[in-house]
Each structure stands twice: as C-alpha cells, then as structure tokens.
Design a protein around this motif. Structure first.
Motif, PDB file in Angstrom:
ATOM      1  N   LYS A  68       1.906  -9.997  -8.450  1.00  0.00           N
ATOM      2  CA  LYS A  68       1.994  -8.758  -7.676  1.00  0.00           C
ATOM      3  C   LYS A  68       0.687  -8.508  -6.935  1.00  0.00           C
ATOM      4  O   LYS A  68      -0.392  -8.610  -7.525  1.00  0.00           O
ATOM      5  CB  LYS A  68       2.316  -7.563  -8.576  1.00  0.00           C
TER       6      LYS A  68
ATOM      7  N   GLU B  56       3.016  -2.367  -2.302  1.00  0.00           N
ATOM      8  CA  GLU B  56       3.026  -3.392  -3.344  1.00  0.00           C
ATOM      9  C   GLU B  56       4.031  -4.469  -2.987  1.00  0.00           C
ATOM     10  O   GLU B  56       5.160  -4.160  -2.591  1.00  0.00           O
ATOM     11  CB  GLU B  56       3.392  -2.789  -4.705  1.00  0.00           C
TER      12      GLU B  56
ATOM     13  N   THR C 250      -1.228  -5.603  -4.539  1.00  0.00           N
ATOM     14  CA  THR C 250      -1.223  -4.210  -4.088  1.00  0.00           C
ATOM     15  C   THR C 250      -2.341  -4.018  -3.072  1.00  0.00           C
ATOM     16  O   THR C 250      -3.480  -4.431  -3.313  1.00  0.00           O
ATOM     17  CB  THR C 250      -1.425  -3.243  -5.269  1.00  0.00           C
TER      18      THR C 250
ATOM     19  N   GLU D 201      -4.225  -1.101  -0.584  1.00  0.00           N
ATOM     20  CA  GLU D 201      -4.446   0.287  -0.170  1.00  0.00           C
ATOM     21  C   GLU D 201      -5.416   0.296   1.007  1.00  0.00           C
ATOM     22  O   GLU D 201      -6.392  -0.462   1.017  1.00  0.00           O
ATOM     23  CB  GLU D 201      -5.016   1.122  -1.316  1.00  0.00           C
TER      24      GLU D 201
ATOM     25  N   ALA E  84       2.163  -7.715   1.607  1.00  0.00           N
ATOM     26  CA  ALA E  84       1.489  -6.496   1.149  1.00  0.00           C
ATOM     27  C   ALA E  84       0.615  -5.895   2.244  1.00  0.00           C
ATOM     28  O   ALA E  84       0.592  -4.671   2.441  1.00  0.00           O
ATOM     29  CB  ALA E  84       0.653  -6.804  -0.091  1.00  0.00           C
TER      30      ALA E  84
ATOM     31  N   ARG F 250      -0.351   2.450   1.535  1.00  0.00           N
ATOM     32  CA  ARG F 250      -0.344   1.687   0.282  1.00  0.00           C
ATOM     33  C   ARG F 250       0.983   0.943   0.168  1.00  0.00           C
ATOM     34  O   ARG F 250       2.032   1.488   0.505  1.00  0.00           O
ATOM     35  CB  ARG F 250      -0.516   2.606  -0.923  1.00  0.00           C
TER      36      ARG F 250
END
Length: 316
Positions: free
Chosen positions: A43, A36, A45, A47, A160, A34
C-alpha cells in the motif's frame, strides 16, 4: 449502442481529467490532497499540501526505497501544478511475510573461526566460541529484503500520486472559484469608483471656472470680465488636472482582468502585472486630484487595488 455510450464516457472522463490538471480553471495555490493505492499486501499513501510561492517548489518526503522514482514523481506533479510550495508525503507498507530473508555467510564464518584459532594458539586462551557467539559476528547472518519489481511498484506509486494530485487540484480549483468571485466583486467596485471620478471630473472644471469668475468679478467690480482670459486659465487647469486617459487605461485594465478571470488558466503572473498597472494609474489620478471628493475616491480606489493584489498572490 453500448459501445458508443462507453466511448462517450471514456472521452468525458479524459476531458474531466484534463480539466483537473488546470488548463482552463482558476486555481488557488493553497490546496490539500490525499490518496491510498494498494495491490495485494502493498500500500502506498500520498498526501500533498501547498502554500503560495512565486515558483514551483516541491519538497518530497518518502522512504529510501522510492528514491529511484524521485524524478518521475516530480514530473507527474508538474502536470498538475505550475506554481506554489508543495509538500509531498509518501508512505509505504508491505505486509507480505516473505519480503525479507536471512542470509548466512559461510565463508566469512570460516574466516572468523580461523582467526579465533590463531588467537587461541598465540595467547593461550580457551577457544570457547559457540554457535550463538559466532552468529553475532558482523555480517555472518544478515537480513536481506527481497528484490522489488520496479515496474509494479511504479504503477502503485503512480496511481497514488495521480490520485492525490487530482484531489489536491480539485481543492485548489474550489478555492480558486471563491477567489475569482471575490476578485470580480472587487473589480466591480473599482469600476463604480472609476465611473464616479469620470462623472465628477467635469464638474470640478466647471466649479473652478465659477470660482475664478467670482474672484475676478470681486476684484474688478463693475469692470467687464475678459472671458478669454478666464477660458485660458480653465484650459490650463484642465490640462494639468485631466485624468481622462488614466481612467480609460484603468477601465481597460479592470475589464482585461475580469476577462482573464473568466477565461481561467494559469494567470497569476499576468494578473499581478495588471494590478501593478492599475496601481500606477491610480497614483497618477491621486497626484492630479484637486478636489476632495476625487481624492477620497482615489484613496478608495488604491485600497481596492491593494486588496486585489493581495488576493492575486493566491492564484496560480
């Protein structure tokens, strides 16, 4: 001097990044990562999680605004993984106040009013159109998102994705190291079984010779025993029951697998093939076994091979 040290640090960092992409390490196909990345009010993110799979299968869930980058995202992930079913979740936040604007379609509003006027004259109705009711007509007022700089957005997504991939890969490497140690321990156990069978097999032939001699002596009594006939019988028995070739090939497969585990890389398919060959040799040894101890060890050998095959399914 400072410049030289900086260059060394850069080279080492690049090498570490290269290693994380798994070119010389054992990697499990199970992992999680994960990360960010943010710039200004934006932003992203990412995963990632994966399980075993015969091939590389990626399932990406992300906002529609990122659909344009689907192919590029997949290409980035392929730098880090070659096998496994990987689920990727991408979320996006934009907290800027001017990321959307209200648009007024004056031409469409005039057209609505023209038709309302015709309806008033045609049906004798009161034309009670207000500003509020006109604004509620479809497409008179619309919300439009501001255009996004694709290059700037891709830099954020790429950061990311790569950050998540590195954490994801590190978790797979850590699990891969555990798998490697466990597999080597199982292979060492298999070597000890092979050594036992190699030592036990000549004794089986000798015991067979003694049994034949005792049976013949009991039948013949005082009549002299024809040693050549007994030797011929033992040779035939040995020819049918000898497992020397199988043991040599099995030992070779085991040592090859240990060497591959030590060398690292994407070796899952290679190890799976070696395990199949080991199982074939173990089956032959069991089919030739004419001794309880050898049979029991042969069963133990097949059990260890099956454990190895199950573990190998977790390796990329």
């Amino acid at each position: 001097m400072v410049y030289a040290i900086a260059m060394i640090i850069i080279v080492v960092a690049k090498q570490l990044r290269f290693d994380l992409k798994g070119k010389d390490m054992i990697k499990s196909m199970t992992g999680f990562g994960r990360f960010e990345a943010s710039v200004g009010s934006k932003k992203v993110t990412v995963e990632m999680k994966s399980v075993n799979h015969r091939y590389l299968d990626m399932n990406i869930r992300m906002p529609k605004v990122f659909n344009f980058f689907d192919s590029a995202i997949r290409n980035e992930i392929k730098k880090y993984a070659t096998r496994g079913k990987i689920d990727i979740f991408v979320s996006y936040e934009d907290l800027s106040e001017n990321n959307a604007s209200l648009k007024y379609n004056e031409e469409l509003a005039n057209e609505y009013l023209s038709y309302f006027k015709l309806m008033e004259e045609k049906f004798g109705l009161n034309n009670d159109v207000s500003v509020l009711s006109l604004s509620r007509c479809p497409d008179v007022l619309t919300m439009e998102e501001q255009e996004t700089d694709e290059d700037e957005l891709w830099k954020l997504i790429s950061e990311a994705i790569n950050g998540a991939c590195e954490k994801f890969t590190q978790s797979r490497i850590t699990e891969g190291e555990h798998l490697r140690d466990d597999l080597i321990a199982k292979l060492d156990e298999m070597i000890s079984i092979v050594d036992f069978i190699a030592v036990r097999s000549p004794k089986v032939f000798e015991e067979y010779r003694n049994n034949i001699r005792a049976q013949v002596a009991e039948l013949l009594g005082s009549t002299p025993i024809d040693e050549s006939r007994i030797a011929t019988e033992v040779v035939l028995f040995a020819d049918k029951m000898c497992v020397d070739e199988e043991l040599v090939r099995l030992r070779s497969h085991i040592e090859k697998m240990k060497a591959d585990l030590t060398q690292g890389g994407d070796i899952g398919r290679k190890l799976d093939f070696l395990a199949q060959e080991m199982n074939r040799e173990a089956n032959t040894i069991l089919s030739k076994a004419n001794d309880l101890e050898v049979t029991n060890k042969g069963i133990d050998l097949k059990t260890e091979i099956e454990k190895v095959r199950e573990q190998i399914q977790n390796i990329e």
